[in-house]
Scaffold this motif. Structure first.
Motif, short mmCIF file in Angstrom:
data_model
loop_
_atom_site.label_atom_id
_atom_site.label_comp_id
_atom_site.label_asym_id
_atom_site.label_seq_id
_atom_site.Cartn_x
_atom_site.Cartn_y
_atom_site.Cartn_z
N GLY A 44 7.02 19.30 -40.38
CA GLY A 44 7.05 18.11 -40.40
C GLY A 44 8.32 17.30 -40.63
O GLY A 44 8.71 16.50 -40.48
N GLU A 45 9.05 18.25 -41.26
CA GLU A 45 10.13 18.65 -42.14
C GLU A 45 11.30 18.39 -40.45
O GLU A 45 12.63 17.18 -40.16
N TRP B 199 10.07 17.33 -37.46
CA TRP B 199 9.86 16.46 -36.27
C TRP B 199 10.24 15.01 -36.89
O TRP B 199 10.88 14.10 -36.05
N GLN B 200 10.45 14.63 -38.49
CA GLN B 200 11.40 13.73 -39.18
C GLN B 200 12.18 13.18 -37.95
O GLN B 200 13.11 11.76 -37.89
N ARG B 201 12.72 14.68 -37.90
CA ARG B 201 14.92 14.04 -37.40
C ARG B 201 14.76 14.32 -35.70
O ARG B 201 15.50 14.01 -35.80
N ALA C 104 8.76 8.12 -44.77
CA ALA C 104 9.65 9.08 -45.11
C ALA C 104 9.48 10.35 -45.70
O ALA C 104 8.57 11.14 -45.74
N PRO C 105 10.85 11.42 -45.59
CA PRO C 105 10.81 12.41 -45.78
C PRO C 105 10.24 13.23 -46.96
O PRO C 105 11.20 12.10 -48.08
N ALA C 106 9.18 13.90 -47.07
CA ALA C 106 9.12 14.33 -48.88
C ALA C 106 8.66 13.56 -50.14
O ALA C 106 8.57 13.67 -51.07
N THR D 140 18.07 10.87 -41.40
CA THR D 140 17.39 11.61 -42.56
C THR D 140 15.60 11.07 -42.81
O THR D 140 14.71 11.40 -42.72
N LEU D 141 15.96 9.87 -43.46
CA LEU D 141 15.52 9.09 -43.97
C LEU D 141 14.31 8.08 -43.24
O LEU D 141 13.46 7.53 -43.68
N GLY D 142 14.65 8.17 -41.94
CA GLY D 142 13.87 7.84 -40.75
C GLY D 142 14.04 6.75 -40.10
O GLY D 142 13.38 5.77 -39.60
#
Length: 436
Positions: free
Chosen positions: A53-54, A56-58, A100-102, A234-236
Motif C-alpha cells: 500500500g505505501e 501504491w500511494q506513490r 493518506a499513508p499510515a 507522499t501525502l497523496g
C-alpha cells in the motif's frame, strides 16, 4: 510502435488508478479499458494487487505504466497477433484523493482550486504567491514576498532570516494549522515539536559516560524544494497541488540581494539561489522536521547499533553512550548518512565530552541530570542582585522592551532545570522594586 505500447500501458495505468487496488476491481477496470479480457489480464491484476500500500500511494501514471510494460504477459501480447488496444480511458475523478499513508489526517485538497479555497484565497491570489521560483527571484526587491535580514551566528559567519510578508505569513500559518501540525515528526526530533521540549532532549542524554554533539550546516536552506514536493506527493496530493504547496513553503533568495550582500560565504550563496525552506517562515520548522524523518530514522538505527542514544533539536544532533563509544567511527557514519540525506555536518562544531568534562546539550548541563550551568546561574543571580540594590533600569543593558518579563522568563527557565536554585533566584526577583 514504442509510443503506442507506452500509451496503451498508461491507459491501463489510468484505469487501475481510477479506483481501489483490489485484484477483482483492477481486472474489471482494465477489461473495461480494453473492452476485452485477454488471458494475461488476470495475472497482471494479481501482480498489481500485491504491490504494498505505501508503494501504491506513490505510484503515478508514468511509474505504473512502466510496471505494465515490464509485465511478461503484456509484453508477449504486444508482439502477438492479439495486441491490446485501449478503447476507453478511465480517469480518476478530480475530486478523489488516494488514502493518506499510515492513516494520517490531511485536508481534502484534490485540486488547486480547492487548495485556494481551503486557505482563504482566490485562484488569482494563489497564483501570485506560487510563481516559479526562478522567475520570482529575478523580480525587483519591492515585488518580493520575503524580507532578508542577516544576523551573526554565535561562532562565526552569518545566518539569513527570510521573513515573509504579512499576507504570505498569514497563509503559511493557516497551512501550518490545517495540514502540517497534524503530521508527526520522528520520535527523535524534539525541536519545533508540540509536546516536546529542549529539556526532554537534554534529559535523554543525562548521566551518560560520553556525549557526542554534531551540528548540521544551514539546516533550513539545505532542504530543497524537490524534497518538499516529494513530501506533499507522499501525502497523496496531485502534482499540481504539491507544486502549489511547495511554492508556498519555499523561496529562492533574490539575485539582486545576493549580489549586493558580500558577507555570505560562497557555499551559502549557492544554496540560497535554489528554492529552499526560508528560515523565518512559520511553516519551515515543521516541514524541515518532516523532511528529516528519514535522517532521524537512520541515525536512530545507527545509535542502536553502537549501543547509544540519539536525538535531534533542529540542527543539533546528539549521541550519548558508554565510555567505549567509538567517536571517530560514529562521526564518520553520521557524516555519510547526513550527506546521503541531503544535509551537511559542520566539522568545526563536532564535540565529544566525557564524564570529566562539562557535558552540555543545547546549553543544559547533563553530567548527572539536566541542570543550569553554574556560570549562567551566577550571572543571573548577579543581575537580580544589582536590580535589587540599584534598581532594574540600569541593568537592562541589552535594551529589552519588557525587562521584567525577560528576567521572569530566565528565572522560569532555571526552575525547569533546578527548582532549588530557582527558588533563590525567585526570592531575589520578588525583592526588585519595579517602580524605581
Amino acid at each position: 510502435m514504442g509510443h503506442a505500447r507506452m500509451m496503451t500501458a498508461r491507459a491501463l495505468a489510468h484505469a487501475m488508478l481510477a479506483g481501489a487496488p483490489r485484484e477483482e476491481a483492477l481486472a474489471a477496470r482494465m477489461a473495461a479499458c480494453l473492452d476485452a479480457r485477454p488471458p494475461w489480464l488476470a495475472d497482471l491484476a494479481r501482480a498489481m494487487a500485491r504491490v504494498p500500500g505505501e508503494v501504491w500511494q506513490r505510484l503515478d501514471v508514468a511509474a505504473l505504466g512502466e510496471r505494465v510494460e515490464a509485465h511478461a504477459g503484456f509484453a508477449d501480447a504486444w508482439v502477438s497477433d492479439a495486441r491490446p488496444d485501449a478503447r476507453r480511458w478511465l480517469l480518476r475523478s478530480p475530486e478523489d484523493l488516494p488514502p493518506a499513508p499510515a492513516g494520517l489526517a490531511r485536508p481534502h485538497w484534490p485540486t488547486v482550486g480547492t487548495l485556494a479555497r481551503g486557505l482563504g484565497l482566490t485562484p488569482a491570489g494563489l497564483w501570485r504567491l506560487t510563481l516559479p521560483a526562478d522567475w520570482q527571484r529575478r523580480r525587483p526587491l519591492a515585488h518580493q514576498h520575503y524580507r532578508q535580514q542577516l544576523v551573526p551566528k554565535r561562532s562565526e559567519g552569518w545566518r539569513l532570516l527570510e521573513v515573509p510578508a504579512p499576507h504570505l505569513r498569514a497563509i503559511q500559518r493557516r497551512l501550518l494549522a490545517q495540514l502540517l501540525s497534524g503530521l508527526p515528526p520522528h520520535d527523535a526530533a524534539f525541536g519545533y515539536t508540540p509536546g516536546r521540549s529542549v529539556v526532554e532532549h537534554a534529559m535523554r542524554h543525562a548521566g551518560q559516560a560520553r556525549v557526542l554533539r554534531l551540528d548540521l550546516s544551514d539546516f533550513f536552506s539545505t532542504v530543497r524544494a524537490a524534497r518538499v514536493h516529494a513530501l506533499f506527493r507522499t501525502l497523496g496530493y496531485s502534482a499540481a497541488v504539491a507544486r502549489a504547496l511547495t511554492a508556498l513553503c519555499t523561496t529562492a533568495t533574490p539575485e539582486a540581494w545576493l549580489r549586493a550582500e558580500p558577507r555570505l560565504a560562497f557555499l551559502q550563496r549557492q544554496r540560497l539561489r535554489d528554492p529552499h525552506l526560508p528560515q523565518g517562515a512559520p511553516t519551515s520548522p515543521a516541514v524541515a522536521n518532516l523532511c528529516a524523518f528519514a535522517l532521524d530514522a537512520r541515525l536512530t538505527g545507527l545509535a542502536e547499533a553502537f549501543g547509544a542514544r540519539y536525538s535531534r533539536y533542529a540542527d543539533d544532533l546528539v549521541f550519548s553512550g558508554p565510555a567505549s563509544l567509538p567517536v571517530r567511527t560514529l562521526v564518520a557514519w553520521v557524516t555519510a548518512i547526513a550527506e546521503d540525506e541531503g544535509f551537511a555536518v559542520n566539522p568545526n562544531k563536532t564535540r565529544a565530552q566525557g564524564v570529566a568534562q562539562r557535558q552540555s546539550v543545547c546549553g543544559i548541563v547533563v553530567n548527572e541530570r539536566p541542570n543550569l550551568p553554574r556560570d549562567a546561574f551566577d550571572r543571573l543571580k548577579a543581575t537580580l542582585h544589582r536590580c535589587v540594590v540599584d534598581g532594574p533600569a540600569g541593568q537592562n543593558r541589552e535594551g529589552h522592551a519588557d525587562f521584567r518579563a525577560h528576567l521572569q522568563g530566565r528565572v522560569a527557565w532555571a526552575a525547569q532545570l533546578n527548582p532549588a536554585k530557582a527558588r533563590k533566584l525567585q526570592a531575589l526577583f520578588d525583592r526588585i522594586d519595579w517602580r524605581a
